[in-house]
Design a protein around this motif. Structure first.
Motif, PDB file in Angstrom:
ATOM      1  N   ILE A 146     -33.028 -42.279  11.498  1.00  0.00           N
ATOM      2  CA  ILE A 146     -31.732 -42.585  12.096  1.00  0.00           C
ATOM      3  C   ILE A 146     -30.642 -42.534  11.613  1.00  0.00           C
ATOM      4  O   ILE A 146     -29.463 -42.319  11.755  1.00  0.00           O
ATOM      5  CB  ILE A 146     -32.031 -43.539  13.207  1.00  0.00           C
ATOM      6  N   LYS A 147     -30.589 -43.689  10.355  1.00  0.00           N
ATOM      7  CA  LYS A 147     -29.467 -44.024   9.590  1.00  0.00           C
ATOM      8  C   LYS A 147     -28.971 -42.688   8.707  1.00  0.00           C
ATOM      9  O   LYS A 147     -28.050 -42.482   8.755  1.00  0.00           O
ATOM     10  CB  LYS A 147     -29.868 -44.922   8.574  1.00  0.00           C
ATOM     11  N   ASP A 148     -30.112 -41.715   8.344  1.00  0.00           N
ATOM     12  CA  ASP A 148     -29.700 -40.652   7.823  1.00  0.00           C
ATOM     13  C   ASP A 148     -28.801 -39.513   8.725  1.00  0.00           C
ATOM     14  O   ASP A 148     -28.110 -38.964   8.288  1.00  0.00           O
ATOM     15  CB  ASP A 148     -30.973 -39.868   7.188  1.00  0.00           C
ATOM     16  N   PHE A 149     -29.356 -39.447   9.953  1.00  0.00           N
ATOM     17  CA  PHE A 149     -28.789 -38.745  10.931  1.00  0.00           C
ATOM     18  C   PHE A 149     -27.342 -39.100  10.952  1.00  0.00           C
ATOM     19  O   PHE A 149     -26.494 -38.453  11.148  1.00  0.00           O
ATOM     20  CB  PHE A 149     -29.462 -38.764  12.019  1.00  0.00           C
ATOM     21  N   LEU A 150     -27.112 -40.509  11.228  1.00  0.00           N
ATOM     22  CA  LEU A 150     -25.809 -41.287  11.398  1.00  0.00           C
ATOM     23  C   LEU A 150     -24.930 -40.787  10.209  1.00  0.00           C
ATOM     24  O   LEU A 150     -23.606 -40.534  10.508  1.00  0.00           O
ATOM     25  CB  LEU A 150     -25.880 -42.563  11.659  1.00  0.00           C
ATOM     26  N   ILE A 151     -25.707 -40.795   8.984  1.00  0.00           N
ATOM     27  CA  ILE A 151     -24.683 -40.434   7.891  1.00  0.00           C
ATOM     28  C   ILE A 151     -24.417 -39.077   7.779  1.00  0.00           C
ATOM     29  O   ILE A 151     -23.068 -38.758   7.689  1.00  0.00           O
ATOM     30  CB  ILE A 151     -25.484 -40.771   6.610  1.00  0.00           C
ATOM     31  N   GLN A 152     -25.063 -38.204   8.383  1.00  0.00           N
ATOM     32  CA  GLN A 152     -24.833 -36.719   8.339  1.00  0.00           C
ATOM     33  C   GLN A 152     -24.090 -36.196   9.321  1.00  0.00           C
ATOM     34  O   GLN A 152     -23.454 -35.145   9.321  1.00  0.00           O
ATOM     35  CB  GLN A 152     -26.174 -35.946   8.100  1.00  0.00           C
ATOM     36  N   ASN A 153     -24.082 -37.051  10.342  1.00  0.00           N
ATOM     37  CA  ASN A 153     -23.193 -36.593  11.620  1.00  0.00           C
ATOM     38  C   ASN A 153     -22.321 -37.788  12.172  1.00  0.00           C
ATOM     39  O   ASN A 153     -22.543 -38.263  13.310  1.00  0.00           O
ATOM     40  CB  ASN A 153     -24.523 -36.502  12.826  1.00  0.00           C
ATOM     41  N   SER A 154     -21.784 -38.394  11.135  1.00  0.00           N
ATOM     42  CA  SER A 154     -20.800 -39.555  11.643  1.00  0.00           C
ATOM     43  C   SER A 154     -19.615 -39.144  12.513  1.00  0.00           C
ATOM     44  O   SER A 154     -18.776 -40.372  12.831  1.00  0.00           O
ATOM     45  CB  SER A 154     -20.220 -40.083  10.288  1.00  0.00           C
ATOM     46  N   PHE A 155     -19.495 -38.088  13.063  1.00  0.00           N
ATOM     47  CA  PHE A 155     -18.266 -37.991  13.897  1.00  0.00           C
ATOM     48  C   PHE A 155     -18.737 -38.200  15.400  1.00  0.00           C
ATOM     49  O   PHE A 155     -19.670 -37.448  15.730  1.00  0.00           O
ATOM     50  CB  PHE A 155     -17.734 -36.559  13.887  1.00  0.00           C
ATOM     51  N   GLY A 156     -18.329 -39.352  15.911  1.00  0.00           N
ATOM     52  CA  GLY A 156     -18.908 -39.831  17.146  1.00  0.00           C
ATOM     53  C   GLY A 156     -18.141 -39.882  18.140  1.00  0.00           C
ATOM     54  O   GLY A 156     -17.005 -39.596  18.208  1.00  0.00           O
ATOM     55  N   ILE A 157     -18.655 -40.339  19.304  1.00  0.00           N
ATOM     56  CA  ILE A 157     -17.681 -40.879  20.491  1.00  0.00           C
ATOM     57  C   ILE A 157     -17.980 -42.290  20.714  1.00  0.00           C
ATOM     58  O   ILE A 157     -18.923 -42.739  20.960  1.00  0.00           O
ATOM     59  CB  ILE A 157     -18.277 -39.840  21.541  1.00  0.00           C
ATOM     60  N   LEU A 158     -16.747 -42.977  20.638  1.00  0.00           N
ATOM     61  CA  LEU A 158     -16.607 -44.502  21.089  1.00  0.00           C
ATOM     62  C   LEU A 158     -16.338 -44.407  22.531  1.00  0.00           C
ATOM     63  O   LEU A 158     -15.212 -43.880  23.112  1.00  0.00           O
ATOM     64  CB  LEU A 158     -15.551 -45.033  20.151  1.00  0.00           C
ATOM     65  N   ILE A 159     -17.014 -45.220  23.160  1.00  0.00           N
ATOM     66  CA  ILE A 159     -16.784 -45.638  24.814  1.00  0.00           C
ATOM     67  C   ILE A 159     -16.769 -47.070  25.190  1.00  0.00           C
ATOM     68  O   ILE A 159     -17.730 -47.705  24.709  1.00  0.00           O
ATOM     69  CB  ILE A 159     -18.057 -44.728  25.489  1.00  0.00           C
ATOM     70  N   ASN A 160     -15.533 -47.235  25.903  1.00  0.00           N
ATOM     71  CA  ASN A 160     -15.532 -48.699  26.113  1.00  0.00           C
ATOM     72  C   ASN A 160     -14.771 -48.367  27.771  1.00  0.00           C
ATOM     73  O   ASN A 160     -14.735 -47.531  28.225  1.00  0.00           O
ATOM     74  CB  ASN A 160     -14.857 -49.650  25.336  1.00  0.00           C
ATOM     75  N   GLN A 161     -14.631 -49.474  28.296  1.00  0.00           N
ATOM     76  CA  GLN A 161     -13.915 -49.480  29.719  1.00  0.00           C
ATOM     77  C   GLN A 161     -12.441 -49.747  29.542  1.00  0.00           C
ATOM     78  O   GLN A 161     -11.742 -50.508  28.825  1.00  0.00           O
ATOM     79  CB  GLN A 161     -14.368 -50.710  30.454  1.00  0.00           C
ATOM     80  N   VAL A 162     -11.540 -48.805  30.287  1.00  0.00           N
ATOM     81  CA  VAL A 162      -9.878 -48.688  30.310  1.00  0.00           C
ATOM     82  C   VAL A 162      -9.726 -48.867  31.695  1.00  0.00           C
ATOM     83  O   VAL A 162     -10.004 -47.685  32.323  1.00  0.00           O
ATOM     84  CB  VAL A 162      -9.268 -47.652  29.532  1.00  0.00           C
ATOM     85  N   ASN A 163      -9.060 -49.924  32.147  1.00  0.00           N
ATOM     86  CA  ASN A 163      -8.850 -50.070  33.482  1.00  0.00           C
ATOM     87  C   ASN A 163      -9.858 -49.834  34.562  1.00  0.00           C
ATOM     88  O   ASN A 163      -9.628 -49.101  35.541  1.00  0.00           O
ATOM     89  CB  ASN A 163      -7.667 -49.227  33.833  1.00  0.00           C
ATOM     90  N   GLY A 164     -11.084 -50.234  34.193  1.00  0.00           N
ATOM     91  CA  GLY A 164     -12.247 -50.249  34.976  1.00  0.00           C
ATOM     92  C   GLY A 164     -13.003 -48.889  34.926  1.00  0.00           C
ATOM     93  O   GLY A 164     -13.779 -48.450  35.807  1.00  0.00           O
ATOM     94  N   LYS A 165     -12.595 -47.923  34.044  1.00  0.00           N
ATOM     95  CA  LYS A 165     -13.226 -46.545  33.990  1.00  0.00           C
ATOM     96  C   LYS A 165     -13.641 -46.112  32.477  1.00  0.00           C
ATOM     97  O   LYS A 165     -13.040 -46.757  31.721  1.00  0.00           O
ATOM     98  CB  LYS A 165     -11.949 -45.694  34.382  1.00  0.00           C
ATOM     99  N   PRO A 166     -14.805 -45.672  32.327  1.00  0.00           N
ATOM    100  CA  PRO A 166     -15.021 -45.323  31.020  1.00  0.00           C
ATOM    101  C   PRO A 166     -14.154 -44.462  30.312  1.00  0.00           C
ATOM    102  O   PRO A 166     -13.576 -43.639  31.005  1.00  0.00           O
ATOM    103  CB  PRO A 166     -16.371 -44.565  31.188  1.00  0.00           C
ATOM    104  N   TRP A 167     -13.756 -44.812  28.977  1.00  0.00           N
ATOM    105  CA  TRP A 167     -12.940 -43.909  28.255  1.00  0.00           C
ATOM    106  C   TRP A 167     -13.576 -43.608  26.956  1.00  0.00           C
ATOM    107  O   TRP A 167     -14.107 -44.501  26.200  1.00  0.00           O
ATOM    108  CB  TRP A 167     -11.917 -45.052  28.098  1.00  0.00           C
ATOM    109  N   ALA A 168     -13.360 -42.533  26.388  1.00  0.00           N
ATOM    110  CA  ALA A 168     -14.005 -42.019  25.241  1.00  0.00           C
ATOM    111  C   ALA A 168     -13.028 -41.305  24.316  1.00  0.00           C
ATOM    112  O   ALA A 168     -12.172 -40.599  24.746  1.00  0.00           O
ATOM    113  CB  ALA A 168     -15.147 -40.961  25.445  1.00  0.00           C
ATOM    114  N   THR A 169     -13.336 -41.787  22.778  1.00  0.00           N
ATOM    115  CA  THR A 169     -12.642 -41.145  21.748  1.00  0.00           C
ATOM    116  C   THR A 169     -13.314 -40.636  20.841  1.00  0.00           C
ATOM    117  O   THR A 169     -14.505 -41.327  20.364  1.00  0.00           O
ATOM    118  CB  THR A 169     -11.442 -42.276  21.080  1.00  0.00           C
ATOM    119  N   HIS A 170     -13.103 -39.408  20.230  1.00  0.00           N
ATOM    120  CA  HIS A 170     -14.026 -38.654  19.294  1.00  0.00           C
ATOM    121  C   HIS A 170     -13.376 -39.062  17.975  1.00  0.00           C
ATOM    122  O   HIS A 170     -12.054 -38.851  17.774  1.00  0.00           O
ATOM    123  CB  HIS A 170     -13.821 -37.092  19.418  1.00  0.00           C
TER     124      HIS A 170
END
Length: 162
Positions: A15-39
């Motif tokens: 899993i760590k090897d995968f993360l190192i090779q595929n480190s462009f991810g999507i960060l998700i948290n809540q913004v004004n009560g709605k899921p928000w994602a940034t690549h």
């Protein structure tokens, strides 16, 4: 994410090897009560207490940054190869499907200091420039360029669940 038991991978090294090779991810948290994602790039690292963490940064003008609350749980998604699987490939009739590799990471968000952001910036640039034809170095960047770091919010995510 639902994972059929026959497909679930639990080897942390893989899993760590995968993360190192595929480190462009999507960060998700809540913004004004709605899921928000940034690549964004989310780099696997180890903190001073030997905990696995993801390190990244986003622009201060991104609405997601205004909703970063220290120690709130976030979700990071990393995708790898994927492909349609035709049922014509099977020996007996079955439904077609889609095969893919993905990792979902849950963790607690912690805001970085400006010095910590700069350290992560140096690591990020060095990682991605090392194979460039004409690599740049943050050591050669002007003070004016390096001041752009003031326009971002840096963070680390203490990994709690994969």
């Amino acid at each position: 994410m639902h994972i059929p038991s026959s497909y679930k991978k639990t080897d942390v090294t893989d899993i760590k090897d995968f993360l190192i090779q595929n480190s462009f991810g999507i960060l998700i948290n809540q913004v004004n009560g709605k899921p928000w994602a940034t690549h964004i790039p989310l780099e696997l690292d180890v903190d001073k207490d030997s905990n696995d963490v993801l390190v990244g940064h986003i622009s201060k003008v991104n609405p997601q940054a205004d909703n970063f609350i220290e120690s709130n749980e976030v979700l990071c998604i990393f995708n790898g190869p994927h492909s349609y699987i035709s049922s014509s490939w099977y020996e007996k009739e079955d439904a077609p499907t889609w095969n893919y590799i993905a990792v979902h990471i849950y963790g607690k968000l912690h805001i970085l200091s400006e010095d910590e952001i700069m350290e992560s910036f140096h690591k990020l640039v060095n990682k991605y420039e090392k194979n460039s034809k004409n690599p740049i170095s943050t050591a050669d960047m002007s003070e004016k360029t390096l001041k752009e770091i003031k326009g971002v919010v840096g963070f680390k995510i203490l990994i709690e669940d994969i």
